[in-house]
Design a protein around this motif. Structure first.
Motif, PDB file in Angstrom:
ATOM      1  N   UNK A  85      69.543  21.087  36.938  1.00 50.76           N
ATOM      2  CA  UNK A  85      70.258  20.036  37.679  1.00 50.76           C
ATOM      3  C   UNK A  85      71.561  20.549  38.280  1.00 50.76           C
ATOM      4  N   UNK A  86      72.309  21.345  37.528  1.00 50.18           N
ATOM      5  CA  UNK A  86      73.576  21.854  38.055  1.00 50.18           C
ATOM      6  C   UNK A  86      73.611  23.362  38.222  1.00 50.18           C
ATOM      7  N   UNK A  87      72.679  24.070  37.644  1.00 51.59           N
ATOM      8  CA  UNK A  87      72.740  25.532  37.718  1.00 51.59           C
ATOM      9  C   UNK A  87      72.639  26.040  39.147  1.00 51.59           C
ATOM     10  N   UNK A 129      67.866  16.132  40.618  1.00 52.13           N
ATOM     11  CA  UNK A 129      67.093  15.907  39.389  1.00 52.13           C
ATOM     12  C   UNK A 129      67.796  14.886  38.497  1.00 52.13           C
ATOM     13  N   UNK A 130      67.037  14.020  37.834  1.00 49.31           N
ATOM     14  CA  UNK A 130      67.642  12.931  37.037  1.00 49.31           C
ATOM     15  C   UNK A 130      68.071  13.395  35.650  1.00 49.31           C
ATOM     16  N   UNK A 131      69.093  14.252  35.580  1.00 43.50           N
ATOM     17  CA  UNK A 131      69.475  14.855  34.311  1.00 43.50           C
ATOM     18  C   UNK A 131      69.962  13.877  33.269  1.00 43.50           C
ATOM     19  N   UNK A 190      71.354  23.210  27.267  1.00 42.30           N
ATOM     20  CA  UNK A 190      70.886  23.352  28.648  1.00 42.30           C
ATOM     21  C   UNK A 190      71.983  22.985  29.649  1.00 42.30           C
ATOM     22  N   UNK A 191      72.712  21.907  29.376  1.00 43.15           N
ATOM     23  CA  UNK A 191      73.789  21.492  30.282  1.00 43.15           C
ATOM     24  C   UNK A 191      74.915  22.515  30.301  1.00 43.15           C
ATOM     25  N   UNK A 192      75.256  23.041  29.122  1.00 42.41           N
ATOM     26  CA  UNK A 192      76.313  24.053  29.042  1.00 42.41           C
ATOM     27  C   UNK A 192      75.937  25.313  29.810  1.00 42.41           C
ATOM     28  N   UNK A 193      74.710  25.797  29.604  1.00 43.97           N
ATOM     29  CA  UNK A 193      74.250  26.998  30.293  1.00 43.97           C
ATOM     30  C   UNK A 193      74.089  26.766  31.795  1.00 43.97           C
ATOM     31  N   UNK A 194      73.669  25.558  32.174  1.00 45.96           N
ATOM     32  CA  UNK A 194      73.533  25.244  33.589  1.00 45.96           C
ATOM     33  C   UNK A 194      74.854  25.333  34.323  1.00 45.96           C
ATOM     34  N   UNK A 195      75.905  24.748  33.748  1.00 45.42           N
ATOM     35  CA  UNK A 195      77.214  24.811  34.389  1.00 45.42           C
ATOM     36  C   UNK A 195      77.788  26.226  34.365  1.00 45.42           C
ATOM     37  N   UNK A 196      77.481  26.989  33.318  1.00 43.02           N
ATOM     38  CA  UNK A 196      77.942  28.381  33.278  1.00 43.02           C
ATOM     39  C   UNK A 196      77.257  29.215  34.358  1.00 43.02           C
ATOM     40  N   UNK A 197      75.976  28.964  34.600  1.00 42.54           N
ATOM     41  CA  UNK A 197      75.274  29.650  35.682  1.00 42.54           C
ATOM     42  C   UNK A 197      75.887  29.295  37.026  1.00 42.54           C
ATOM     43  N   UNK A 198      76.153  28.006  37.230  1.00 41.31           N
ATOM     44  CA  UNK A 198      76.791  27.535  38.459  1.00 41.31           C
ATOM     45  C   UNK A 198      78.146  28.208  38.649  1.00 41.31           C
TER      46      UNK A 198
END
Length: 234
Positions: free
Chosen positions: A40-42, A49-51, A79-87
């Motif tokens: 969703x945020x990565x 996507x409806x996170x 998943x949310x933490x890793x997604x924002x870190x990827x972003x």
């Protein structure tokens, strides 16, 4: 309008879709939920996507015994933490590339494609006004959710500060969505009207954002000088 109608229909039937997915795929549903939250945020372009809604729905189903709440809570947090870190990492890479190319080249093009200037500016203004609180709460705001990690990376925030704020922010986010869904999921009235409640919850932040934009526009018009005449030509 057709796209919006399809999205609302998807949200309204999200619990039924998850129940069917559990029946068809069993524990693989946890991986699917986590992958959706991560994406969703990565990658910015998957912000549609409806996170949060998916987390809320999964937690509500956990309250009914369809899913287990702990894999939902811990998996979605990770998943949310890793997604924002990827972003954030993508933003750091684009910042370095843009600096080497003076804002042009491939890095500059990708930056404009992935993060439109208006989103970048909105994220920068939010951070300038509210500081660290924006990092903690950005995932609750639809406009900032995908733009903010990349924006603060481009603004020069370091990894150490971002990781700490991001981890704490996801604790708050997971507590609200998982706790809210699990707490309400076992209430009979809530279960009967689940689709309508989810749609209302998904639209509420958008309505708040639209109302804020309208208010700011009205205040801006009111603060402008009433008599702005163009300079006279001799």
């Amino acid at each position: 309008m057709e796209t919006l109608s399809a999205l609302l229909a998807l949200l309204a039937g999200l619990d039924a879709a998850l129940i069917q997915a559990v029946a068809d795929h069993g524990d693989l549903v946890y991986a699917l939920i986590c992958l959706t939250i991560y994406a969703e945020t990565a990658f910015v372009v998957t912000v549609f996507l409806p996170g949060g809604t998916l987390v809320f729905t999964a937690a509500a189903l956990a309250a009914r015994g369809t899913l287990d709440v702990w894999p939902v809570a811990l998996g979605c947090y990770a998943a949310a933490t890793l997604g924002d870190m990827t972003n954030f990492a993508i933003g750091r890479a684009l910042r370095r590339g843009a600096a080497r190319g003076a804002g042009g080249g491939l890095a500059g093009t990708l930056r404009k494609r992935l993060l439109p200037p208006q989103q970048l500016e909105a994220a920068r203004r939010a951070f300038a006004r509210h500081g660290a609180a924006t990092v903690l709460l950005s995932r609750f705001v639809p406009i900032l959710r995908a733009a903010f990690p990349m924006a603060v990376a481009m603004a020069g925030m370091g990894w150490g500060r971002f990781i700490g704020l991001n981890a704490l922010g996801k604790v708050i986010w997971a507590a609200v969505f998982v706790g809210g869904g699990y707490g309400l999921g076992g209430i009979p009235w809530f279960a009967r009207h689940f689709g309508a409640v989810v749609v209302a919850a998904a639209l509420f932040p958008l309505l708040i954002a639209a109302a804020r934009q309208l208010l700011m526009h009205l205040l801006d018009r009111r603060c402008r000088p009433e008599n702005q005449s163009s300079p006279k030509t001799p």
